[in-house]
Design a protein around this motif. Sequence first.
Motif, PDB file in Angstrom:
ATOM      1  N   GLU A 127      35.911  37.386  38.266  1.00  0.00           N
ATOM      2  CA  GLU A 127      37.193  36.671  38.433  1.00  0.00           C
ATOM      3  C   GLU A 127      38.093  36.777  37.197  1.00  0.00           C
ATOM      4  OE1 GLU A 127      38.072  34.838  41.226  1.00  0.00           O
ATOM      5  OE2 GLU A 127      36.191  34.351  42.216  1.00  0.00           O
ATOM      6  N   ALA A 160      21.780  32.994  48.193  1.00  0.00           N
ATOM      7  CA  ALA A 160      23.122  33.273  47.661  1.00  0.00           C
ATOM      8  C   ALA A 160      23.517  34.728  47.882  1.00  0.00           C
ATOM      9  CB  ALA A 160      23.173  32.929  46.177  1.00  0.00           C
ATOM     10  N   PHE A 215      17.819  30.610  45.820  1.00  0.00           N
ATOM     11  CA  PHE A 215      17.651  29.549  44.837  1.00  0.00           C
ATOM     12  C   PHE A 215      16.642  28.538  45.372  1.00  0.00           C
ATOM     13  CE2 PHE A 215      21.813  31.187  43.419  1.00  0.00           C
ATOM     14  CZ  PHE A 215      21.489  31.415  42.094  1.00  0.00           C
ATOM     15  N   ASP A 248      16.593  25.526  46.099  1.00  0.00           N
ATOM     16  CA  ASP A 248      16.919  24.543  47.130  1.00  0.00           C
ATOM     17  C   ASP A 248      17.182  25.160  48.505  1.00  0.00           C
ATOM     18  OD1 ASP A 248      19.068  25.811  46.102  1.00  0.00           O
ATOM     19  OD2 ASP A 248      20.226  24.016  45.602  1.00  0.00           O
ATOM     20  N   VAL A 270      18.846  27.868  49.270  1.00  0.00           N
ATOM     21  CA  VAL A 270      20.094  28.631  49.415  1.00  0.00           C
ATOM     22  C   VAL A 270      19.809  30.115  49.183  1.00  0.00           C
ATOM     23  CG1 VAL A 270      22.405  29.025  48.454  1.00  0.00           C
ATOM     24  CG2 VAL A 270      21.464  26.700  48.541  1.00  0.00           C
ATOM     25  N   PRO A 321      35.126  34.825  49.720  1.00  0.00           N
ATOM     26  CA  PRO A 321      35.565  33.440  49.510  1.00  0.00           C
ATOM     27  C   PRO A 321      34.606  32.691  48.585  1.00  0.00           C
ATOM     28  CG  PRO A 321      34.647  33.707  51.717  1.00  0.00           C
ATOM     29  CD  PRO A 321      34.658  35.070  51.089  1.00  0.00           C
ATOM     30  N   ASN A 322      34.957  31.490  48.234  1.00  0.00           N
ATOM     31  CA  ASN A 322      34.100  30.675  47.361  1.00  0.00           C
ATOM     32  C   ASN A 322      32.695  30.582  47.921  1.00  0.00           C
ATOM     33  OD1 ASN A 322      36.208  30.174  45.663  1.00  0.00           O
ATOM     34  ND2 ASN A 322      36.684  28.175  46.539  1.00  0.00           N
ATOM     35  N   GLY A 323      31.724  30.782  47.053  1.00  0.00           N
ATOM     36  CA  GLY A 323      30.334  30.640  47.471  1.00  0.00           C
ATOM     37  C   GLY A 323      29.757  31.853  48.170  1.00  0.00           C
ATOM     38  N   ALA A 324      30.506  32.959  48.208  1.00  0.00           N
ATOM     39  CA  ALA A 324      30.037  34.150  48.929  1.00  0.00           C
ATOM     40  C   ALA A 324      28.854  34.823  48.237  1.00  0.00           C
ATOM     41  CB  ALA A 324      31.184  35.147  49.076  1.00  0.00           C
ATOM     42  N   GLY A 325      28.728  34.601  46.926  1.00  0.00           N
ATOM     43  CA  GLY A 325      27.623  35.233  46.201  1.00  0.00           C
ATOM     44  C   GLY A 325      28.082  36.241  45.156  1.00  0.00           C
ATOM     45  N   LYS A 326      29.352  36.230  44.839  1.00  0.00           N
ATOM     46  CA  LYS A 326      29.907  37.209  43.895  1.00  0.00           C
ATOM     47  C   LYS A 326      29.305  37.028  42.495  1.00  0.00           C
ATOM     48  CE  LYS A 326      34.138  35.672  44.567  1.00  0.00           C
ATOM     49  NZ  LYS A 326      33.922  34.606  45.567  1.00  0.00           N
ATOM     50  N   THR A 327      29.408  35.803  41.982  1.00  0.00           N
ATOM     51  CA  THR A 327      28.910  35.559  40.627  1.00  0.00           C
ATOM     52  C   THR A 327      27.409  35.797  40.550  1.00  0.00           C
ATOM     53  OG1 THR A 327      30.681  33.968  40.238  1.00  0.00           O
ATOM     54  CG2 THR A 327      28.788  33.838  38.770  1.00  0.00           C
ATOM     55  N   THR A 328      26.689  35.391  41.587  1.00  0.00           N
ATOM     56  CA  THR A 328      25.236  35.599  41.600  1.00  0.00           C
ATOM     57  C   THR A 328      24.912  37.093  41.502  1.00  0.00           C
ATOM     58  OG1 THR A 328      24.993  33.612  42.935  1.00  0.00           O
ATOM     59  CG2 THR A 328      23.113  35.106  42.874  1.00  0.00           C
TER      60      THR A 328
HETATM   61  N1  ATP Z   1      21.922  28.116  39.997  1.00  0.00           N
HETATM   62  C1  ATP Z   1      22.106  27.860  41.294  1.00  0.00           C
HETATM   63  N2  ATP Z   1      21.292  27.024  41.961  1.00  0.00           N
HETATM   64  C2  ATP Z   1      21.444  26.772  43.268  1.00  0.00           C
HETATM   65  N3  ATP Z   1      22.394  27.328  44.034  1.00  0.00           N
HETATM   66  C3  ATP Z   1      23.248  28.178  43.442  1.00  0.00           C
HETATM   67  C4  ATP Z   1      23.161  28.483  42.043  1.00  0.00           C
HETATM   68  N4  ATP Z   1      24.147  29.373  41.738  1.00  0.00           N
HETATM   69  C5  ATP Z   1      24.819  29.585  42.874  1.00  0.00           C
HETATM   70  N5  ATP Z   1      24.302  28.887  43.903  1.00  0.00           N
HETATM   71  C6  ATP Z   1      24.764  28.907  45.308  1.00  0.00           C
HETATM   72  O1  ATP Z   1      24.773  30.233  45.754  1.00  0.00           O
HETATM   73  C7  ATP Z   1      25.903  30.511  46.561  1.00  0.00           C
HETATM   74  C8  ATP Z   1      26.705  31.642  45.966  1.00  0.00           C
HETATM   75  O2  ATP Z   1      27.256  31.217  44.735  1.00  0.00           O
HETATM   76  P1  ATP Z   1      28.119  32.179  43.812  1.00  0.00           P
HETATM   77  O3  ATP Z   1      28.477  31.394  42.606  1.00  0.00           O
HETATM   78  O4  ATP Z   1      27.407  33.450  43.630  1.00  0.00           O
HETATM   79  O5  ATP Z   1      29.405  32.418  44.719  1.00  0.00           O
HETATM   80  P2  ATP Z   1      30.797  33.058  44.329  1.00  0.00           P
HETATM   81  O6  ATP Z   1      31.087  34.072  45.366  1.00  0.00           O
HETATM   82  O7  ATP Z   1      30.795  33.485  42.923  1.00  0.00           O
HETATM   83  O8  ATP Z   1      31.782  31.843  44.542  1.00  0.00           O
HETATM   84  P3  ATP Z   1      33.098  31.384  43.735  1.00  0.00           P
HETATM   85  O9  ATP Z   1      34.244  32.111  44.376  1.00  0.00           O
HETATM   86  O10 ATP Z   1      33.153  29.933  43.999  1.00  0.00           O
HETATM   87  O11 ATP Z   1      32.898  31.726  42.294  1.00  0.00           O
HETATM   88  C9  ATP Z   1      26.644  29.194  46.662  1.00  0.00           C
HETATM   89  O12 ATP Z   1      26.260  28.561  47.843  1.00  0.00           O
HETATM   90  C10 ATP Z   1      26.189  28.435  45.442  1.00  0.00           C
HETATM   91  O13 ATP Z   1      26.261  27.054  45.671  1.00  0.00           O
END
Ligand code: ATP
Length: 319
Positions: free
Chosen positions: A164, A22, A16, A18, A20, A41-48
Amino acid sequence: MSKDIVMETQNLVKKFGDGVTAVDDVSFKIEKGEVVGYLGPNGAGKTTTIKIMTNLIKPTAGHACINGIDVNRHPKEALKSVGSLIGVPGVYSYLTPTELLRYFGKLYGLPKQRIDERIKEVLNMVNLSDWKDSKVGTFSTGMERRLAIAKSIFHEPSILILDEPVLGLDPEGIKEMRELIKSFQEKDVTVFLSSHLLDEVSKVCDSVIFLYDGRVVEKDSVERIDEIMKQYRLIDVELLEDIRKSDLKDMKKIEMIDDVKKIDDSRIRVTKNDGDPGTTAEMLRKIVENGFDIVSYTPEKSDLEDFYVSLIEEKEGAR
Ligand SMILES: Nc1ncnc2c1ncn2[C@@H]1O[C@H](COP(=O)(O)OP(=O)(O)OP(=O)(O)O)[C@@H](O)[C@H]1O
Ligand SMILES: [Mg+2]
């Protein structure tokens, strides 16, 4: 002969703006009919990852393919056979399931008769037939989620991608979602679901991909997860008074407790029937309600974060 690979990522990277990263060089292959948990865990990158796989965002590098077709280059073709559930479902509070699904059926270009048939089928599958003409605004979170699933399976996809699916559901809702996912499994639908709940994933998935800090730590069968999960179910409890045999029997009657063993005069080791730290408090309360005074308690392992760290260390140690 190798099995059909229906989903695949090759060295997927998403950065991303900034700074990051992901998703960091993620590669995996999913076979037809597999139910795979994408765990981290939270922020691991699953949703991305899931957003890339469904072409909501483009990768910085690497490829995501469905049925051999690059999703981000030929999204229409690749996603034809995919149903997905990502993020909070839209607000359709003033519509009924029938109205909502009819609208989506039209978007898919299905003939009217087929739409009506399909509405019956999918509402039956997700157990919402009795509410087909009730306004969505009156639904519980679990019902809303099931309706969102009905919407995502409307065009009979052979692959389901769920981000999720149990998040925010109560125990009853979680159970229903679990059964729904199992029913897809029986129909040979490939399911890719993300979760941060190890325990949940171990109950429905065939295999698990562990993601940590944007990287795949391991892909493993669910049996190993069960083994790992056991450690999260053990809690040592020290009681004020010495323990008698009959006390152990009484404790086993508590619903969250699978097994109780005496460690020494006043200490017991309890095996909970799930690995959720949230139910530990409830279990301890039940023990107290049964007339036992608790001096202290020590979960064998409590933090999933620790688990990921130990997985990574194990892997790096083996190199
Ligand atoms: N649009 C975005 N812009 C900047 N950073 C992002 C963006 N989307 C996600 N991130 C960052 O990328 C990393 C992975 O985010 P992601 O949402 O994929 O995690 P996740 O595994 O789905 O977490 P969660 O369990 O909280 O849903 C995090 O550090 C998040 O802050
Ligand atoms: Mg997420």
